[in-house]
Design an enzyme around this catalytic site. Sequence first.
Site, PDB file in Angstrom:
ATOM      1  N   HIS A   1     -25.495 -18.573  26.698  1.00  0.00           N
ATOM      2  CA  HIS A   1     -24.387 -18.357  27.623  1.00  0.00           C
ATOM      3  C   HIS A   1     -23.528 -19.605  27.833  1.00  0.00           C
ATOM      4  O   HIS A   1     -22.520 -19.539  28.516  1.00  0.00           O
ATOM      5  CB  HIS A   1     -24.935 -17.889  28.977  1.00  0.00           C
ATOM      6  CG  HIS A   1     -25.320 -16.440  28.985  1.00  0.00           C
ATOM      7  ND1 HIS A   1     -26.139 -15.897  28.032  1.00  0.00           N
ATOM      8  CD2 HIS A   1     -24.980 -15.428  29.817  1.00  0.00           C
ATOM      9  CE1 HIS A   1     -26.298 -14.603  28.286  1.00  0.00           C
ATOM     10  NE2 HIS A   1     -25.597 -14.296  29.357  1.00  0.00           N
TER      11      HIS A   1
ATOM     12  N   LEU B   1      -7.624  -3.937  11.320  1.00  0.00           N
ATOM     13  CA  LEU B   1      -7.843  -2.516  11.619  1.00  0.00           C
ATOM     14  C   LEU B   1      -8.496  -2.313  12.982  1.00  0.00           C
ATOM     15  O   LEU B   1      -9.348  -3.090  13.408  1.00  0.00           O
ATOM     16  CB  LEU B   1      -8.685  -1.886  10.508  1.00  0.00           C
ATOM     17  CG  LEU B   1      -7.991  -1.881   9.130  1.00  0.00           C
ATOM     18  CD1 LEU B   1      -8.968  -1.461   8.029  1.00  0.00           C
ATOM     19  CD2 LEU B   1      -6.778  -0.966   9.130  1.00  0.00           C
TER      20      LEU B   1
ATOM     21  N   HIS C   1      -1.653  -1.475   7.171  1.00  0.00           N
ATOM     22  CA  HIS C   1      -1.412  -1.667   5.732  1.00  0.00           C
ATOM     23  C   HIS C   1      -0.407  -0.659   5.197  1.00  0.00           C
ATOM     24  O   HIS C   1       0.236  -0.892   4.192  1.00  0.00           O
ATOM     25  CB  HIS C   1      -2.725  -1.596   4.944  1.00  0.00           C
ATOM     26  CG  HIS C   1      -3.468  -0.303   5.139  1.00  0.00           C
ATOM     27  ND1 HIS C   1      -4.221  -0.050   6.261  1.00  0.00           N
ATOM     28  CD2 HIS C   1      -3.567   0.815   4.365  1.00  0.00           C
ATOM     29  CE1 HIS C   1      -4.762   1.163   6.160  1.00  0.00           C
ATOM     30  NE2 HIS C   1      -4.367   1.704   5.026  1.00  0.00           N
TER      31      HIS C   1
ATOM     32  N   ARG D   1     -13.841 -20.968  39.505  1.00  0.00           N
ATOM     33  CA  ARG D   1     -13.776 -19.494  39.436  1.00  0.00           C
ATOM     34  C   ARG D   1     -13.468 -18.932  40.822  1.00  0.00           C
ATOM     35  O   ARG D   1     -12.756 -17.930  40.959  1.00  0.00           O
ATOM     36  CB  ARG D   1     -15.057 -18.894  38.864  1.00  0.00           C
ATOM     37  CG  ARG D   1     -16.280 -19.150  39.716  1.00  0.00           C
ATOM     38  CD  ARG D   1     -17.541 -18.541  39.103  1.00  0.00           C
ATOM     39  NE  ARG D   1     -18.713 -18.989  39.828  1.00  0.00           N
ATOM     40  CZ  ARG D   1     -19.732 -18.216  40.178  1.00  0.00           C
ATOM     41  NH1 ARG D   1     -19.732 -16.934  39.868  1.00  0.00           N
ATOM     42  NH2 ARG D   1     -20.755 -18.703  40.819  1.00  0.00           N
TER      43      ARG D   1
ATOM     44  N   HIS E   1      -4.434   2.402  -3.322  1.00  0.00           N
ATOM     45  CA  HIS E   1      -4.600   1.540  -2.164  1.00  0.00           C
ATOM     46  C   HIS E   1      -4.366   0.097  -2.549  1.00  0.00           C
ATOM     47  O   HIS E   1      -5.079  -0.444  -3.368  1.00  0.00           O
ATOM     48  CB  HIS E   1      -6.040   1.698  -1.653  1.00  0.00           C
ATOM     49  CG  HIS E   1      -6.183   1.374  -0.219  1.00  0.00           C
ATOM     50  ND1 HIS E   1      -5.742   0.214   0.327  1.00  0.00           N
ATOM     51  CD2 HIS E   1      -6.716   2.088   0.789  1.00  0.00           C
ATOM     52  CE1 HIS E   1      -6.001   0.211   1.617  1.00  0.00           C
ATOM     53  NE2 HIS E   1      -6.595   1.347   1.922  1.00  0.00           N
TER      54      HIS E   1
ATOM     55  N   ASP F   1      -9.333   5.883   8.427  1.00  0.00           N
ATOM     56  CA  ASP F   1     -10.799   5.752   8.457  1.00  0.00           C
ATOM     57  C   ASP F   1     -11.206   4.337   8.839  1.00  0.00           C
ATOM     58  O   ASP F   1     -12.189   4.139   9.567  1.00  0.00           O
ATOM     59  CB  ASP F   1     -11.375   6.057   7.061  1.00  0.00           C
ATOM     60  CG  ASP F   1     -11.171   7.502   6.655  1.00  0.00           C
ATOM     61  OD1 ASP F   1     -11.832   8.384   7.214  1.00  0.00           O
ATOM     62  OD2 ASP F   1     -10.320   7.743   5.767  1.00  0.00           O
ATOM     63  N   GLY F   2     -10.448   3.355   8.341  1.00  0.00           N
ATOM     64  CA  GLY F   2     -10.800   1.960   8.609  1.00  0.00           C
ATOM     65  C   GLY F   2     -10.749   1.655  10.097  1.00  0.00           C
ATOM     66  O   GLY F   2     -11.656   1.009  10.643  1.00  0.00           O
TER      67      GLY F   2
ATOM     68  N   HIS G   1       0.837  -1.200   0.000  1.00  0.00           N
ATOM     69  CA  HIS G   1       0.000   0.000   0.000  1.00  0.00           C
ATOM     70  C   HIS G   1       0.875   1.254   0.000  1.00  0.00           C
ATOM     71  O   HIS G   1       1.363   1.662   1.047  1.00  0.00           O
ATOM     72  CB  HIS G   1      -0.890   0.034   1.247  1.00  0.00           C
ATOM     73  CG  HIS G   1      -1.835  -1.114   1.355  1.00  0.00           C
ATOM     74  ND1 HIS G   1      -3.204  -0.970   1.217  1.00  0.00           N
ATOM     75  CD2 HIS G   1      -1.623  -2.429   1.590  1.00  0.00           C
ATOM     76  CE1 HIS G   1      -3.777  -2.165   1.365  1.00  0.00           C
ATOM     77  NE2 HIS G   1      -2.839  -3.051   1.595  1.00  0.00           N
TER      78      HIS G   1
ATOM     79  N   GLU H   1     -15.656  -6.503  25.822  1.00  0.00           N
ATOM     80  CA  GLU H   1     -14.759  -7.658  25.815  1.00  0.00           C
ATOM     81  C   GLU H   1     -13.629  -7.492  24.793  1.00  0.00           C
ATOM     82  O   GLU H   1     -12.466  -7.791  25.073  1.00  0.00           O
ATOM     83  CB  GLU H   1     -15.526  -8.949  25.502  1.00  0.00           C
ATOM     84  CG  GLU H   1     -16.570  -9.338  26.544  1.00  0.00           C
ATOM     85  CD  GLU H   1     -17.902  -8.620  26.368  1.00  0.00           C
ATOM     86  OE1 GLU H   1     -18.072  -7.873  25.363  1.00  0.00           O
ATOM     87  OE2 GLU H   1     -18.801  -8.811  27.215  1.00  0.00           O
TER      88      GLU H   1
ATOM     89  N   SER I   1     -18.926 -12.340  39.105  1.00  0.00           N
ATOM     90  CA  SER I   1     -19.069 -13.675  38.526  1.00  0.00           C
ATOM     91  C   SER I   1     -17.719 -14.291  38.177  1.00  0.00           C
ATOM     92  O   SER I   1     -17.530 -15.500  38.283  1.00  0.00           O
ATOM     93  CB  SER I   1     -19.905 -13.612  37.245  1.00  0.00           C
ATOM     94  OG  SER I   1     -21.198 -13.151  37.530  1.00  0.00           O
TER      95      SER I   1
HETATM   96  C1  LIG Z   1     -10.342  -5.859  10.362  1.00  0.00           C
HETATM   97  C2  LIG Z   1      -9.907  -5.561   8.946  1.00  0.00           C
HETATM   98  N1  LIG Z   1     -10.794  -5.562   7.957  1.00  0.00           N
HETATM   99  C3  LIG Z   1     -10.419  -5.346   6.690  1.00  0.00           C
HETATM  100  C4  LIG Z   1      -9.104  -5.127   6.395  1.00  0.00           C
HETATM  101  C5  LIG Z   1      -8.674  -4.939   4.945  1.00  0.00           C
HETATM  102  N2  LIG Z   1      -8.285  -3.525   4.732  1.00  0.00           N
HETATM  103  C6  LIG Z   1      -7.019  -3.110   4.762  1.00  0.00           C
HETATM  104  S1  LIG Z   1      -6.853  -1.470   4.552  1.00  0.00           S
HETATM  105  C7  LIG Z   1      -8.529  -1.280   4.387  1.00  0.00           C
HETATM  106  C8  LIG Z   1      -9.127   0.074   4.145  1.00  0.00           C
HETATM  107  C9  LIG Z   1      -8.635   1.005   5.134  1.00  0.00           C
HETATM  108  O1  LIG Z   1      -9.035   2.277   4.849  1.00  0.00           O
HETATM  109  P1  LIG Z   1      -8.328   3.463   5.570  1.00  0.00           P
HETATM  110  O2  LIG Z   1      -8.129   3.143   6.993  1.00  0.00           O
HETATM  111  O3  LIG Z   1      -9.084   4.680   5.241  1.00  0.00           O
HETATM  112  O4  LIG Z   1      -6.895   3.473   4.940  1.00  0.00           O
HETATM  113  P2  LIG Z   1      -6.418   4.353   3.704  1.00  0.00           P
HETATM  114  O5  LIG Z   1      -7.325   4.016   2.585  1.00  0.00           O
HETATM  115  O6  LIG Z   1      -6.549   5.755   4.114  1.00  0.00           O
HETATM  116  O7  LIG Z   1      -5.017   3.916   3.514  1.00  0.00           O
HETATM  117  C10 LIG Z   1      -9.171  -2.496   4.493  1.00  0.00           C
HETATM  118  C11 LIG Z   1     -10.637  -2.676   4.394  1.00  0.00           C
HETATM  119  C12 LIG Z   1      -8.195  -5.125   7.466  1.00  0.00           C
HETATM  120  N3  LIG Z   1      -6.894  -4.919   7.274  1.00  0.00           N
HETATM  121  N4  LIG Z   1      -8.615  -5.309   8.735  1.00  0.00           N
END
Ligand SMILES: Cc1ncc(C[n+]2csc(CCOP(=O)(O)OP(=O)(O)O)c2C)c(N)n1
Length: 680
Positions: free
Chosen positions: A489, A137, A86, A372, A277, A173-174, A46, A427, A399
């Site tokens: 549960h 992410l 990434h 427990r 990307h 954003d992710g 990336h 959690e 618990s």
């Molecule tokens: C939990 C998870 N879901 C999906 C992905 C696949 N993935 C990697 S980067 C990305 C998009 C991320 O977007 P953003 O955070 O905005 O990064 P930018 O495009 O700005 O580099 C996705 C969906 C991942 N790495 N982790």
Amino acid sequence: MKAANPVSNPHSAAPAGDAAAVPHADMANAIRALAMDAVEAAKSGHPGMPMGMADVATVLFTRHLKFDPAHPDWPDRDRFVLSAGHGSMLLYALLYLTGYEDMTLEQLRDFRQLGARTAGHPEYGHATGIETTTGPLGQGLANAVGMALAERLLAERFGGAAVDHHTYVIAGDGCLMEGISHEAISFAGHLKLDRLIVLFDDNSISIDGPTDLSVTDDQLARFAASGWAVQAVDGHDPEAVDVAIAAAKAADKPSLIACKTTIAYGAPTKAGTSGAHGSPLGADEIAGAREALGWPHPPFEIPGDILAAWRAAGGRGAEPRAAWQTRIAALDAETRDTFERLQSGALPEGFAAAIEGVKRLAAEEKPKQATRVSSGNTLDALAEVMPELVGGSADLTGSNNTKAASEGVVAPGSFPLPAYVYYGVREHGMAAVMNGLALHKGVVPYGGTFLVFTDYARPSIRLSALMGLRVIYVMTHDSIGLGEDGPTHQPVEHLAALRAIPGLNVYRPADLSETAECWALALESADAPSVLALTRQGLPELRDAYTDENRCARGAYVLAEAEGSRAVTLLATGSEVEIAMAAREMLQAEGIGAAVVSMPCWELFAAQDAGYQAAVLGDEGGVRVAVEAAVEFGWERWIGPKGAFIGMRSFGASAPAGELYKHFGITAGAVVAAAKERLG
Ligand SMILES: Cc1ncc(C[n+]2csc(CCOP(=O)(O)OP(=O)(O)O)c2C)c(N)n1
């Protein structure tokens, strides 16, 4: 939405120190070029995110971040977490440029290749300066909350002269779209973790395209509502970023700085698009970017003056680190010894005696006790000698029996050790925060919920294992034995699912002695996470007498040998060991020699030599019957070709525990019948 193609960076303020002679733009462009070139060489990766955040990262690393590449493990360094994993080339470029010895140009050329330190996503332990494994992410952001919490706990215990650092995060954003971000920011805001600063790569792009395809949250308002200080800046204006970071450091809350950036800044056609990307820019686009950025240098070549300026930025930490060393040396001997022991992760002198005390009590009093409760009793003893313990629960403290008497409650402005954290109903966040606590070092986290809700924490449990972190999951209500709460549960597939995670030790102790021993093993495993699966219902003490030896250490052992020759081996874990013992009595009464093997930890047993395994499991052609109130999945490994399994074949039901065991046929009678059927 396509950004203007920058011909040259309009904001070319000079960073501090020796770097002053080199314009900011050249410093940032060094990151951009390395990212483009490494992704191109790997033919995957990336490039867009590192190019977009290069200005922000340059300001952070040259003007603010407290770090010393010559001493990457300096305990009082600022932590930097690239949550948007990434964009790993951003981190690798920074580590190379600032002078981390193990991050060579060769490593950058080998980006994403087998054996390289420069894996596709940053992997903890592969190179110094990688503070956590990121890629899934949102995890890094939540880890950072744990790091910031650890800093506050240790600062309160050892004072600002020893512990006084920030935790910085770059998140995209992710990361902010992921649910875990809500748990993490809400928790950090509640505790007012003011040393935590998140730099949000606010580029409005993710993989599918513009983020407004799927999200239109007002992120500033969202963070503010969770108690954060928020700012928005032009992420390509180094002075604005600098001022914002300085303001964030002065805030009395965690800070979010939304940095408006252009993904793939400088790329002629791909800047500002999701095309930047997840794939190389391509030769033409790279050539165009080099021209637009004013970077005429060949791939992987950083001009001497620019590299020197970066190395000077990396050298800024030497002096503060030396001053810190002097302050540590000036601590009184006892405080310094404790500080150093906690940093090393070594267990205290009183540890063995604490475990022994619980085991002696078990042997003398033979209490009928839920495991427990046994766990709670063990923790009471441990917390007396382990100030590093940071316990907690996701709103099930009573618990899970997770709060030790001597643990102080963590609250805004109050960070005592040993500590107890009310994580709230979070959690997933709890597990990721515990990873951050363990990564920071100096504290040992454990946290509880119901075993069934490991599903809610599983992505972080997996990362505990991938990183080899000492994080202890105290998971109670471990079977249909929890009774009336019913199938939502009652875990049935969870033991199997957890045992499937490589590097995770899953313990299911049968009584107080085993619970104390499993706690000892979990704490002694400095580089592996553990799950303790514990009962709600009372269990008898099964051991005849105290033994100094940790009998759980080999994962499985013969608890009761057959009288006469062994015709049947009964294998069981946790609450079902009692059932196996009853079945043994019945078989022996009929003259059938039966042994009971308690198997509190499959992973440890699997690591034993074949001789020990054979001695415990009995003759391979012999009859083995396993009993566990869970699905069979995985048991075939231990019961052999003639084996039988007594356990769950469906979800559970809502009823008193005793009735459920009968209803689902998990009884001593069923074990005996299965054994006799196979004996023929
Ligand atoms: C939990 C998870 N879901 C999906 C992905 C696949 N993935 C990697 S980067 C990305 C998009 C991320 O977007 P953003 O955070 O905005 O990064 P930018 O495009 O700005 O580099 C996705 C969906 C991942 N790495 N982790």
